[in-house]
Scaffold this motif. Structure first.
Motif, PDB file in Angstrom:
ATOM      1  N   LYS A   1      42.921  -4.716   2.679  1.00 52.74           N
ATOM      2  CA  LYS A   1      42.069  -3.733   3.347  1.00 52.74           C
ATOM      3  C   LYS A   1      42.929  -2.684   4.047  1.00 52.74           C
ATOM      4  O   LYS A   1      43.986  -2.995   4.595  1.00 52.74           O
ATOM      5  CB  LYS A   1      41.153  -4.415   4.370  1.00 52.74           C
TER       6      LYS A   1
ATOM      7  N   TYR B   1      37.792  -1.261   6.630  1.00 58.16           N
ATOM      8  CA  TYR B   1      36.570  -1.369   5.830  1.00 58.16           C
ATOM      9  C   TYR B   1      36.749  -1.021   4.341  1.00 58.16           C
ATOM     10  O   TYR B   1      35.816  -1.142   3.573  1.00 58.16           O
ATOM     11  CB  TYR B   1      35.474  -0.467   6.403  1.00 58.16           C
ATOM     12  N   ILE B   2      37.918  -0.537   3.976  1.00 58.69           N
ATOM     13  CA  ILE B   2      38.133  -0.104   2.588  1.00 58.69           C
ATOM     14  C   ILE B   2      38.960  -1.158   1.866  1.00 58.69           C
ATOM     15  O   ILE B   2      40.046  -1.538   2.326  1.00 58.69           O
ATOM     16  CB  ILE B   2      38.833   1.264   2.532  1.00 58.69           C
ATOM     17  N   ASN B   3      38.432  -1.619   0.716  1.00 56.98           N
ATOM     18  CA  ASN B   3      39.142  -2.582  -0.109  1.00 56.98           C
ATOM     19  C   ASN B   3      40.007  -1.837  -1.120  1.00 56.98           C
ATOM     20  O   ASN B   3      39.504  -1.003  -1.885  1.00 56.98           O
ATOM     21  CB  ASN B   3      38.163  -3.489  -0.853  1.00 56.98           C
TER      22      ASN B   3
ATOM     23  N   THR C   1      34.152   0.486  -0.928  1.00 51.34           N
ATOM     24  CA  THR C   1      33.629   0.093   0.359  1.00 51.34           C
ATOM     25  C   THR C   1      32.114   0.089   0.283  1.00 51.34           C
ATOM     26  O   THR C   1      31.535   0.406  -0.768  1.00 51.34           O
ATOM     27  CB  THR C   1      34.124   1.027   1.480  1.00 51.34           C
TER      28      THR C   1
ATOM     29  N   LYS D   1      27.446   2.293  -2.049  1.00 44.66           N
ATOM     30  CA  LYS D   1      28.702   1.634  -2.425  1.00 44.66           C
ATOM     31  C   LYS D   1      29.552   2.596  -3.240  1.00 44.66           C
ATOM     32  O   LYS D   1      29.459   2.649  -4.464  1.00 44.66           O
ATOM     33  CB  LYS D   1      28.413   0.363  -3.229  1.00 44.66           C
TER      34      LYS D   1
ATOM     35  N   SER E   1      33.058   3.964  -4.918  1.00 43.36           N
ATOM     36  CA  SER E   1      34.308   3.396  -5.440  1.00 43.36           C
ATOM     37  C   SER E   1      35.081   4.473  -6.173  1.00 43.36           C
ATOM     38  O   SER E   1      34.492   5.427  -6.707  1.00 43.36           O
ATOM     39  CB  SER E   1      34.027   2.210  -6.366  1.00 43.36           C
TER      40      SER E   1
END
Length: 909
Positions: free
Chosen positions: A504, A508-510, A579, A600, A602
């Motif tokens: 991360k 909050y961002i993968n 996210t 969502k 991406s």
């Protein structure tokens, strides 16, 4: 009603009478009847018990009675007899008879007899019963005799307790679904068996009997015979007999008959249930065969059809079932339809079909599953031999069989499958078999088995792997079991491995970098070779060959397979980020209580190498025309089952997507509840941007979604494509932005939407019906008026589909708006009266073609134990009419059909 034990009472009678004082009796613990009601007891010629001799006094005082030395009569019965009556009873002591009047009954062991009048003759150990006039003088109390599971009614009967034989007049008995009515019948006990439950079952012999499945007091039909034998739970045997309808004999005769009534399965012939006469095929007998119960878990049925023209067909059905393990059925059908063309040539058209369905019980095995279905046919077998809407209109057949194996405690699993798809119009079959997959679930190879302290970054690196074996075949259905099927096979093995690392950023961002590797193994590659063979065009008018012509073929290229181990490998490197964003708002008052919007986004990018210069791609000449030689590029893996490497240049692109889910809450005052409704599912936008291209870096943006309307009865699906570039005059994309040329950020390239509705008429009425107001206290409720006409259609199913498309006209920069599909269909049953109904297999209307699509209409009349049916298929110019005993009964082979089949209606194949 009082219940008394007959022979207990007889002890009292015998002891008080000087005539019978020496008759030995059975010892009993008490001699007094267990309670009395309003039943009147009358004993003619018998003094009151209190005034008789010492024997009577001794009997009244059980304390001084000693039965230890009493002798048991050889004529005594094995069990006590219970009796009673609603009107009156009296003992005839001199004749040893007991008379019971008005709703009388006698019970002896498993025997239960009830009638208006019953006479018990204890001298003969015999009972007789018949009807008795009631207060109005009408005969009532038809004798009813039950012996275990057997029962029958009669106008008069006699039965002997010791011999267990009886004679019955105008008897009516039921054996399974068969009713046996005889003018005179006798029954005798069956031979003793080891099964004690069967010892009391009687064999019945009838004279002048009728056999029927009609439960009406006066049967509407039956098989009349002079001699009939009933062996309970086994067989009904008849002699020479003929069919009666409405009490009128018909010319339909049977020299003898065997009608199984066993509750268990036994081998035997299957009587034909249908016959027909067709102009094209002659007289035909359908569905006659044999049944084999192979074991408790398996049975086999053979059915055969034959026509005088030479047409025939055979079908075998296997059913199997093993509790808690599996169940299924297998059907194999073969048909040979023989017809004559206008020149009197015999034409044979062969077809077959295979159907298999297998289900494994969920409790059978925790780690292994197998199941699926197979549906394969050739030469339009189903379409030719059936007339229902689904069989005629259905163009696609499919099969799927799957086997899966998991390994407890291991991160991998194995799957094998067979799949098949078939178009019955083009008769093209696609078969994928064998298919096998080995999957390694996501593992973390660097993760410590006993972690201590904080997780290290390298422990988040994961690895996945899969291996697939696949073999695809494409063939015309009639060539399925020929070498052509094997020649069309495309096979290969694919290995895929990938690794990624998830972490991360900004909480909050993968973020997930990845590496994908793919390797494909094939047993062959393709090669193309140019053959310089010139085929000149021929001018038939001038009778000369034309050398330089557009019709001349200047050579041809051929394709052949180069067998051997042929692998290729590809890889890709990329990174992705995603996210989730949640927007929620709630309200405490009003009908609208809030919403929740989930977004969502991406983004991902990847790099792949350029394979266009590799040995995977080659060139071959296609024409040797002088001065106009042509060549084409091809790949040696163009026919590969898993595809080929990309032939485009090296590309580095950024892909993006945004999915949306919107939910709302509504308050219902009538139900005092808050209901959540999902407005749309997965409304998505996606596109990409190239970092390596010189022009047209932005791709088109695609979007689509699904909306559920009217409580899910209607689904609205839609899709749209937007383009940041404009089109040239010939309809191709050019490197000019729409915002600069047309003042629009995006150009709407295409869009379409479709409405699909499927529901019953009853559900539609309930959806649009107004909920009646609840009456207040003291206010009378208003009666609900039902619309009887609409009630007829409650069982009807309605289906409607309409689609709209905006498409670009090929070769131009113009577009057009089209209605792609617009049809409505109905199916169901309309019960006009309790006996009459209209059966609609299908009524479809295509608004585009302005025509009906394969109407399937019928009428049915319930004739109590018979059924009248008329069906009509106007598209095929065929119909079917029959009057028959209701299906599912033992006598449902009694059928009078009249039809025009598909070959008569269409005059051929």
């Amino acid at each position: 009603m009082g219940k008394y034990r007959l022979f207990r009472q007889l002890v009292f009678v015998f002891a008080c009478s000087p005539v019978f004082a020496q008759v030995p009796v059975l010892p009993q613990d008490t001699l007094r009847p267990p309670g009395q009601d309003s039943t009147t007891l009358r004993f003619p010629g018998l003094p009151r018990p209190g005034l008789r001799d010492s024997a009577a006094a001794a009997l009244r005082d059980s304390s001084i009675v000693d039965f230890s030395s009493a002798r048991v009569s050889s004529e005594a019965l094995d069990e006590p007899v219970e009796y009673g009556s609603n009107d009156s009873m009296w003992f005839d002591v001199r004749n040893k008879q007991l008379h019971l009047y008005g709703k009388a009954f006698v019970k002896y062991g498993a025997i239960d007899l009830a009638a208006g009048y019953i006479l018990v003759d204890y001298n003969k150990n015999e009972v007789s019963a018949e009807q008795y006039p009631d207060s109005s003088g009408t005969l009532a109390g038809l004798p009813e005799f039950k012996d275990g599971t057997q029962s029958f009614t009669a106008t008069k009967l006699r039965y002997n307790f010791r011999s267990k034989k009886g004679i019955v007049y105008e008897a009516r008995t039921k054996q399974e679904d068969l009713y046996v009515l005889g003018q005179k019948a006798k029954f005798v006990p069956g031979q003793p068996t080891q099964d004690t439950a069967r010892q009391s079952r009687n064999i019945i012999y009838n004279q002048d009997a009728i056999l029927t499945t009609c439960d009406h007091p006066t049967p509407h039909f039956g098989i009349r015979t002079s001699k009939l034998k009933v062996i309970p739970d086994k067989l009904v045997v008849t002699g020479f007999s003929n069919v009666e309808i409405g009490g009128i004999p018909t010319p339909l005769v049977l020299p003898f008959g065997f009608y199984p009534i066993t509750k268990t399965r036994k081998s035997g012939l299957i009587i034909p249930r249908d016959f027909e006469f067709a102009n094209a095929e002659g007289l035909g007998i359908k569905d006659w065969g044999y049944y084999f119960p192979i074991s408790d878990h398996l049975d086999l049925t053979f059915r055969f059809n034959a026509y005088t023209s030479g047409s025939w067909g055979i079908q075998s059905d296997v059913r199997y079932n093993k509790r808690y393990l599996y169940n299924g059925n297998f059907s194999l059908q073969y048909n040979d339809r023989v017809l004559e063309d206008p020149q009197a040539n015999r034409l044979s058209n062969k077809s077959f079909g295979i159907r298999w369905s297998h289900q494994q019980d969920t409790k059978a095995h925790p780690n292994r599953t197998f199941g699926g279905s197979v549906n394969i046919e050739t030469n339009r077998n189903q379409n030719r031999n059936r007339n229902d809407y689904a069989s005629v209109v259905q163009n696609q057949l499919s099969s799927n069989l799957n086997y899966s194996q998991t390994f407890p405690g291991k991160p991998y699993q194995f799957n094998a499958s067979l799949s098949h798809s078939q178009n019955t119009q083009t008769r093209l079959m696609n078969i994928s078999f064998p298919n096998a997959t080995f999957n390694l679930q996501r593992i973390f190879p660097f993760k410590r088995s006993n972690p201590v302290g904080k997780e290290q970054w390298y422990e988040k690196i994961s690895l996945t792997y899969s291996s697939r074996l696949r073999n695809d075949m494409q063939v015309i259905d009639t060539l399925l079991f020929t070498n052509e099927t094997l020649r069309s096979a495309r096979m290969g093995i694919q290995h895929q491995a990938s690794t990624d690392f998830n972490f991360k950023i900004f909480k909050y961002i993968n973020l997930a970098p990845r590496i994908n590797y793919e390797e494909n193994w094939y047993p062959y590659s393709i090669e193309r070779e140019f053959i310089n063979e010139i085929q000149y065009a021929y001018d038939t008018v001038a009778d000369i060959a034309v050398v330089d012509s557009n019709s001349t073929v200047w050579g041809r290229d051929t394709v052949y397979r180069d067998w051997g181990f042929k692998p290729f490998r590809t890889y890709e490197i990329g990174i992705s980020a995603n996210t989730a964003l949640f927007f929620t708002k709630q309200f405490k008052k009003g009908w609208f209580r809030g919403f929740r919007h989930t977004m969502k986004p991406s983004i991902s990018t990847g790099f792949r190498p350029d394979y266009s210069e590799s040995d995977y791609f080659r060139q071959v000449q296609t024409s040797a025309r002088p001065g106009r030689e042509t060549f084409r590029d091809y790949g040696i893996y163009d026919e590969a089952v898993f595809g080929r490497p990309t032939s485009g240049p090296r590309d580095l692109a950024i892909s993006y997507s945004l999915s949306n889910i919107l939910e709302m809450k509504f308050y219902s005052a009538k139900r005092d509840t808050v209901k959540r409704v999902r407005i749309f599912d997965n409304l998505a936008f996606s596109g990409s941007y190239s970092l390596t291209r010189d022009t047209l870096k932005w791709s088109t943006i695609s979007t689509g979604g699904l909306f559920r309307l009217f409580k899910g009865i209607t689904n609205l699906t839609w899709n749209a494509t937007f383009d940041p570039y404009i089109l040239s005059e010939n309809g191709t994309r050019i490197n000019k932005f729409a915002i600069n040329e047309e003042g629009k950020l995006l150009r709407l390239a295409s869009y379409g939407f479709a409405l699909n509705t499927q529901s019953s008429i009853k559900n539609l009425r309930e959806l649009f019906a107004k909920t009646p107001e609840t009456p207040t206290a003291g206010q009378p409720a208003q009666a609900t008026v039902r619309d009887g006409f609409l009630d007829w259609f409650d069982q009807f199913q309605v289906s409607h589909r309409i689609s709209f498309d905006r498409r670009q006209i090929f070769g131009t920069n113009r577009d057009t708006f089209l209605i792609g599909t617009n049809n409505i269909s109905f199916s169901g049953r309309i019960p006009i009266t309790p006996k009459w109904s209209i059966d609609i297999g299908n009524i479809s209307y295509d608004f585009q073609l302005k025509s009906l699509a394969y109407p399937d209409i019928g009428f049915t009349r319930d004739l109590h134990c018979w059924q009248f049916s008329l069906r009509w298929w106007p598209d095929r110019n065929i119909y079917e009419f029959f009057i028959a005993v209701k299906p599912g009964s033992t006598l449902d082979f009694l059928r009078i059909p009249y039809r025009k089949n598909v070959f008569d209606g269409q005059n051929g194949f």
